[in-house]
Write a protein that holds these residues in place. Structure first.
Motif, PDB file in Angstrom:
ATOM      1  N   GLY A  95       0.775  -1.233   0.000  1.00 28.85           N
ATOM      2  CA  GLY A  95       0.000   0.000   0.000  1.00 28.85           C
ATOM      3  C   GLY A  95       0.805   1.280   0.000  1.00 28.85           C
ATOM      4  N   GLY A  96       2.005   1.281   0.470  1.00 29.53           N
ATOM      5  CA  GLY A  96       2.843   2.461   0.439  1.00 29.53           C
ATOM      6  C   GLY A  96       2.476   3.528   1.456  1.00 29.53           C
ATOM      7  N   ASP A  97       3.044   4.722   1.257  1.00 22.90           N
ATOM      8  CA  ASP A  97       2.896   5.824   2.212  1.00 22.90           C
ATOM      9  C   ASP A  97       1.450   6.265   2.392  1.00 22.90           C
ATOM     10  N   GLN A  98       0.687   6.334   1.305  1.00 19.17           N
ATOM     11  CA  GLN A  98      -0.706   6.781   1.428  1.00 19.17           C
ATOM     12  C   GLN A  98      -1.514   5.812   2.293  1.00 19.17           C
ATOM     13  N   GLN A  99      -1.290   4.530   2.126  1.00 13.95           N
ATOM     14  CA  GLN A  99      -1.971   3.521   2.947  1.00 13.95           C
ATOM     15  C   GLN A  99      -1.553   3.663   4.404  1.00 13.95           C
ATOM     16  N   ASP A 100      -0.271   3.905   4.649  1.00 21.96           N
ATOM     17  CA  ASP A 100       0.212   4.085   6.018  1.00 21.96           C
ATOM     18  C   ASP A 100      -0.438   5.306   6.667  1.00 21.96           C
ATOM     19  N   LYS A 101      -0.559   6.405   5.925  1.00 19.64           N
ATOM     20  CA  LYS A 101      -1.226   7.604   6.454  1.00 19.64           C
ATOM     21  C   LYS A 101      -2.680   7.310   6.801  1.00 19.64           C
ATOM     22  N   LEU A 102      -3.346   6.593   5.917  1.00 18.53           N
ATOM     23  CA  LEU A 102      -4.744   6.262   6.152  1.00 18.53           C
ATOM     24  C   LEU A 102      -4.904   5.437   7.428  1.00 18.53           C
ATOM     25  N   PHE A 103      -4.090   4.396   7.587  1.00 17.97           N
ATOM     26  CA  PHE A 103      -4.176   3.561   8.783  1.00 17.97           C
ATOM     27  C   PHE A 103      -3.826   4.355  10.036  1.00 17.97           C
ATOM     28  N   ASP A 104      -2.868   5.263   9.935  1.00 18.26           N
ATOM     29  CA  ASP A 104      -2.507   6.094  11.078  1.00 18.26           C
ATOM     30  C   ASP A 104      -3.691   6.963  11.495  1.00 18.26           C
ATOM     31  N   VAL A 105      -4.356   7.580  10.537  1.00 15.63           N
ATOM     32  CA  VAL A 105      -5.510   8.422  10.847  1.00 15.63           C
ATOM     33  C   VAL A 105      -6.649   7.588  11.421  1.00 15.63           C
ATOM     34  N   LEU A 106      -6.921   6.453  10.821  1.00 15.54           N
ATOM     35  CA  LEU A 106      -8.033   5.617  11.268  1.00 15.54           C
ATOM     36  C   LEU A 106      -7.747   4.895  12.578  1.00 15.54           C
ATOM     37  N   SER A 107      -6.513   4.900  13.023  1.00 19.25           N
ATOM     38  CA  SER A 107      -6.181   4.215  14.273  1.00 19.25           C
ATOM     39  C   SER A 107      -6.714   4.952  15.503  1.00 19.25           C
ATOM     40  N   ASN A 108      -7.135   6.196  15.324  1.00 21.40           N
ATOM     41  CA  ASN A 108      -7.640   6.977  16.450  1.00 21.40           C
ATOM     42  C   ASN A 108      -9.163   6.976  16.470  1.00 21.40           C
ATOM     43  N   ARG A 142     -11.383   8.921  18.014  1.00 21.99           N
ATOM     44  CA  ARG A 142     -12.014  10.228  17.786  1.00 21.99           C
ATOM     45  C   ARG A 142     -12.085  10.562  16.300  1.00 21.99           C
ATOM     46  N   ARG A 143     -11.033  10.263  15.582  1.00 18.29           N
ATOM     47  CA  ARG A 143     -11.029  10.562  14.139  1.00 18.29           C
ATOM     48  C   ARG A 143     -12.072   9.732  13.397  1.00 18.29           C
ATOM     49  N   ARG A 144     -12.236   8.477  13.803  1.00 23.89           N
ATOM     50  CA  ARG A 144     -13.260   7.647  13.170  1.00 23.89           C
ATOM     51  C   ARG A 144     -14.654   8.195  13.460  1.00 23.89           C
ATOM     52  N   VAL A 145     -14.886   8.622  14.689  1.00 25.30           N
ATOM     53  CA  VAL A 145     -16.174   9.221  15.039  1.00 25.30           C
ATOM     54  C   VAL A 145     -16.391  10.505  14.241  1.00 25.30           C
ATOM     55  N   LEU A 146     -15.353  11.305  14.091  1.00 26.21           N
ATOM     56  CA  LEU A 146     -15.454  12.536  13.293  1.00 26.21           C
ATOM     57  C   LEU A 146     -15.844  12.234  11.849  1.00 26.21           C
ATOM     58  N   LEU A 147     -15.224  11.228  11.271  1.00 27.25           N
ATOM     59  CA  LEU A 147     -15.550  10.873   9.886  1.00 27.25           C
ATOM     60  C   LEU A 147     -17.014  10.476   9.752  1.00 27.25           C
ATOM     61  N   HIS A 156      -5.965  16.513  15.471  1.00 35.66           N
ATOM     62  CA  HIS A 156      -6.767  15.634  14.625  1.00 35.66           C
ATOM     63  C   HIS A 156      -7.099  16.234  13.257  1.00 35.66           C
ATOM     64  N   LEU A 157      -7.610  17.442  13.227  1.00 39.83           N
ATOM     65  CA  LEU A 157      -8.032  18.025  11.943  1.00 39.83           C
ATOM     66  C   LEU A 157      -6.866  18.234  10.985  1.00 39.83           C
ATOM     67  N   PRO A 158      -5.721  18.782  11.431  1.00 33.38           N
ATOM     68  CA  PRO A 158      -4.592  18.891  10.491  1.00 33.38           C
ATOM     69  C   PRO A 158      -4.128  17.536   9.949  1.00 33.38           C
ATOM     70  N   LYS A 159      -4.107  16.524  10.820  1.00 35.86           N
ATOM     71  CA  LYS A 159      -3.677  15.192  10.379  1.00 35.86           C
ATOM     72  C   LYS A 159      -4.660  14.613   9.361  1.00 35.86           C
ATOM     73  N   MET A 160      -5.954  14.806   9.602  1.00 36.65           N
ATOM     74  CA  MET A 160      -6.975  14.302   8.679  1.00 36.65           C
ATOM     75  C   MET A 160      -6.942  15.063   7.361  1.00 36.65           C
ATOM     76  N   ALA A 161      -6.672  16.358   7.416  1.00 32.99           N
ATOM     77  CA  ALA A 161      -6.572  17.162   6.185  1.00 32.99           C
ATOM     78  C   ALA A 161      -5.335  16.755   5.380  1.00 32.99           C
ATOM     79  N   GLU A 162      -4.231  16.495   6.072  1.00 32.22           N
ATOM     80  CA  GLU A 162      -3.012  16.063   5.390  1.00 32.22           C
ATOM     81  C   GLU A 162      -3.221  14.733   4.677  1.00 32.22           C
ATOM     82  N   ALA A 163      -4.029  13.868   5.268  1.00 30.36           N
ATOM     83  CA  ALA A 163      -4.334  12.570   4.655  1.00 30.36           C
ATOM     84  C   ALA A 163      -5.430  12.691   3.593  1.00 30.36           C
TER      85      ALA A 163
END
Length: 121
Positions: free
Chosen positions: A16-29, A31-36, A83-90
């Motif tokens: 999956g590469g870097d984009q997949q890693d970013k996605l899993f990092d964001v989804l690991s939290n 609060r971020r999943r609830v926000l989505l 959370h929001l900056p990390k989610m925006a970066e992803a």
């Protein structure tokens, strides 16, 4: 026991590469999943304050062992500074820091596949 994964199988595996890693990092939290989920339900840009209130309400309904103990103001600060900056970066959300508005990004189909897989297990 015999090792059934060949060198060829491993060479063809796509991690999956870097984009997949970013996605899993964001989804690991959590609060971020609830926000989505909250942003998906609203389908309109939402104020950071309203998101903080929704998160505080959601956390208050969780078992004591799962609560962070943060109040609404603390939650809003963690949204703005973490959370929001990390989610925006992803590229999962669009975040207007000046207007303090958040919306779900257009390209989130991949995210929902992962979230559905996580919640169905």
């Amino acid at each position: 026991m015999e090792d059934r994964v060949s060198e060829t199988d491993l060479a063809e595996f796509d991690a999956g590469g870097d984009q997949q890693d970013k996605l899993f990092d964001v989804l690991s939290n959590q609060r971020r999943r609830v926000l989505l989920h909250s942003l998906q339900a609203s389908q309109l840009p939402v104020s950071v304050g309203k998101l903080a209130t929704k998160l505080a309400t959601w956390e208050a309904q969780q078992p004591l062992s799962d609560r962070s103990g943060d109040d609404r103001t603390t939650i809003e600060m963690t949204l703005v500074h973490n959370h929001l900056p990390k989610m925006a970066e992803a590229e999962l959300i669009t975040y207007d820091n000046t207007e303090q508005r958040v919306a779900l990004a257009n390209q989130t189909d991949n995210v929902w596949v992962h979230l559905q897989t996580m919640t169905s297990s």
